[in-house]
Write an enzyme that holds these catalytic residues in place. Sequence first.
Site, mmCIF file in Angstrom:
data_model
loop_
_atom_site.group_PDB
_atom_site.id
_atom_site.type_symbol
_atom_site.label_atom_id
_atom_site.label_comp_id
_atom_site.label_asym_id
_atom_site.label_seq_id
_atom_site.Cartn_x
_atom_site.Cartn_y
_atom_site.Cartn_z
ATOM 1 N N MET B 63 -24.223 9.501 -40.281
ATOM 2 C CA MET B 63 -24.231 8.125 -40.777
ATOM 3 C C MET B 63 -22.779 7.655 -40.883
ATOM 4 S SD MET B 63 -26.072 6.563 -44.148
ATOM 5 C CE MET B 63 -24.911 7.212 -45.319
ATOM 6 N N PRO B 64 -22.161 7.286 -39.736
ATOM 7 C CA PRO B 64 -20.771 6.839 -39.786
ATOM 8 C C PRO B 64 -20.649 5.610 -40.680
ATOM 9 C CG PRO B 64 -21.525 7.132 -37.514
ATOM 10 C CD PRO B 64 -22.722 7.223 -38.392
ATOM 11 N N HIS B 65 -19.640 5.612 -41.526
ATOM 12 C CA HIS B 65 -19.363 4.457 -42.373
ATOM 13 C C HIS B 65 -17.962 4.613 -42.932
ATOM 14 C CE1 HIS B 65 -20.817 7.525 -45.166
ATOM 15 N NE2 HIS B 65 -20.078 6.941 -46.094
ATOM 16 N N ALA B 66 -17.476 3.593 -43.563
ATOM 17 C CA ALA B 66 -16.157 3.680 -44.192
ATOM 18 C C ALA B 66 -16.112 2.650 -45.295
ATOM 19 C CB ALA B 66 -15.045 3.425 -43.180
#
Lengths: 479, 146
Positions: B63-66
């Site tokens: 779950m790529p996020h930033a």
Amino acid sequence: MSNATAITEVKNPSPSARARIQAFGGFLTNMVLPNIGAFIAWGILTALFIPTGWIPNEKLAEIVGPSITYLLPLLLAGTGGRMIAGQRGAIMGMIGAIGLIVGSGIPMFLGAMIIGPLGGWVIKKFDKSIENKVPAGFEMIVNNFSIGILGFLLMILSFYVIGPVIESANNFVTSAIKSLVATGFLPLLSLINEPAKILFLNNVIDQGIYYPLGMQETLKEGKSIFFTVASNPGPGLGLLLAFSVFGKKAAKRTAPGAIIIHFLGGIHELYFPYVLMKPLTIIAMIAGGMSGITVFNLFNVGLVAGPSPGSIFSYLALTPKGNFLGVIAGVVVAAVVSFVITSIILKLDKKADEEEDFTSSIEKSKSMKSEGKQILSSSLVNPTSNTISKISFACDAGVGSSAMGATTFRKRLQKKNINGIEVKHYRIEDAPKDSDIIVVHKDLYERARLSHNDKKIITISNYIDDPNLAQLINELEEK
Amino acid sequence: MLSQYLKNNVHFLNSAPTWEEAIKLAAEPLLNKGNITEKYVQDMIQNVNVNGPYIVIVPGIAMPHAQNHDGGVLKTGISFLKLKEPVFFPEEKDVNILFVLAAEDATGHLELISDLSSLLIDEDAMVKFKEASSETEIIEIIESVE
């Protein structure tokens, strides 16, 4: 079992030395692997177009030199820097590497693999030191000029440091080889040859020392063993075969392609990255080289000229009549020896991983036990402090994975009808001080400990279904 | 809510060359619709470089996020990419499902997360989900657990 985790207690001992060595090995692999494609591209180009290649082409061969001198080291340095400090690290790493490359005059792989991460580290430290101190609006200028100025200094430093290093390495290698030749026991030469090849001193030793020696001998006897001592394609073949069979994932998948370019195309550089990934395999290369030389010696065979590139075809083309059996045997034996030793090294590596998992699971059960005791003793001393009422999930941003973890955990508590516990998600640094337990991904443990040294921290590697969370739910359920 | 947000944001590919590329490819629908900027894509990659592959929330699923700083996220959104062949994240974690999460603020996306979590803990739904090969199927499965 990569998801073996430990319920990590406050003030846990630091990771074992072996874990650190493994992490370092993983670091080397991750620096080299993404760039194997570039090595292969260069290898194909070289095998085809250099003057002794399959279809010599003077024009296209012009790409060969700059690619290996500049492109490949810069890629390695960039990847190394990026692993430490992202895109800014990549830029710093490459800036540093160009100083090194121009200063050395030979393809600087190892140097690039040092300076790349170093550059990344420098800019990371710098960025950290000015964090939150830059006035609004000045971020861009500070960002660019920090890389600009630090990079400029790194460039000059690496330029001046590398020249003398290479020169002394050259001198050392040359005199070491001469004294080994004087002993008359040629297999010892592999002790110098193989490490020197990986450091890209292969041209120095082949064309500088062995070919002149070989030519003298050829004039007298019509052939010379000196042409074979550093150019035997056998050891590299064995190494790559072992990676094809026992290597891990990407290394395993790329090795067969590298075999073609190395063994048939004669471009030995193709196996260098694999040795750089697993430095211990240099032992296999040395042993392979030694046994090759021993066999050549035993059969009293040699080649009539320097095989360049060192492919099996140029070997056979330069083998004088009556020497075929010995030459082929030397190549085959070298390949078998290096294959066997590399396989053992790769296997031990895998085993070490498993053991590591095993020990970490022991640690886990131990820490679970002591945790149990702790809960027990604290409940004896102060019954009220035993209740857990606030569990905080934390991650870097505090919006994504921590929210996922907290949400899922809440749902699980609901299912079990466990009430009265507040489960929320935060940025690591913002997790409230009155949390009873902080849950973070194991990658973020160090950072969590910095901010929450006095808290019980649980580490997980799976946000949905982690054994440590299951354990926590069991504990909560019992109350 | 997750199912609505995923409409037209679902993609299937055979493979991706690197995990960085996989994140970029997975984020493309959000980028094209103006939910996020190029900067946010870089931030997500940077996040993994700095903090490690903890965004691989369960084996095989990332779950790529930033963090949303400097306006990298203009509008909360989520996109989905499924790869036939897994791509390797650092530490040799293989991933073939990516949910790119873009959160405009700290709360607006929590319902999305909640739905996603319902999906991930539902074992039957996950079996179907891992087999699914079209946007309609994906959305139907998610609707069933919402």
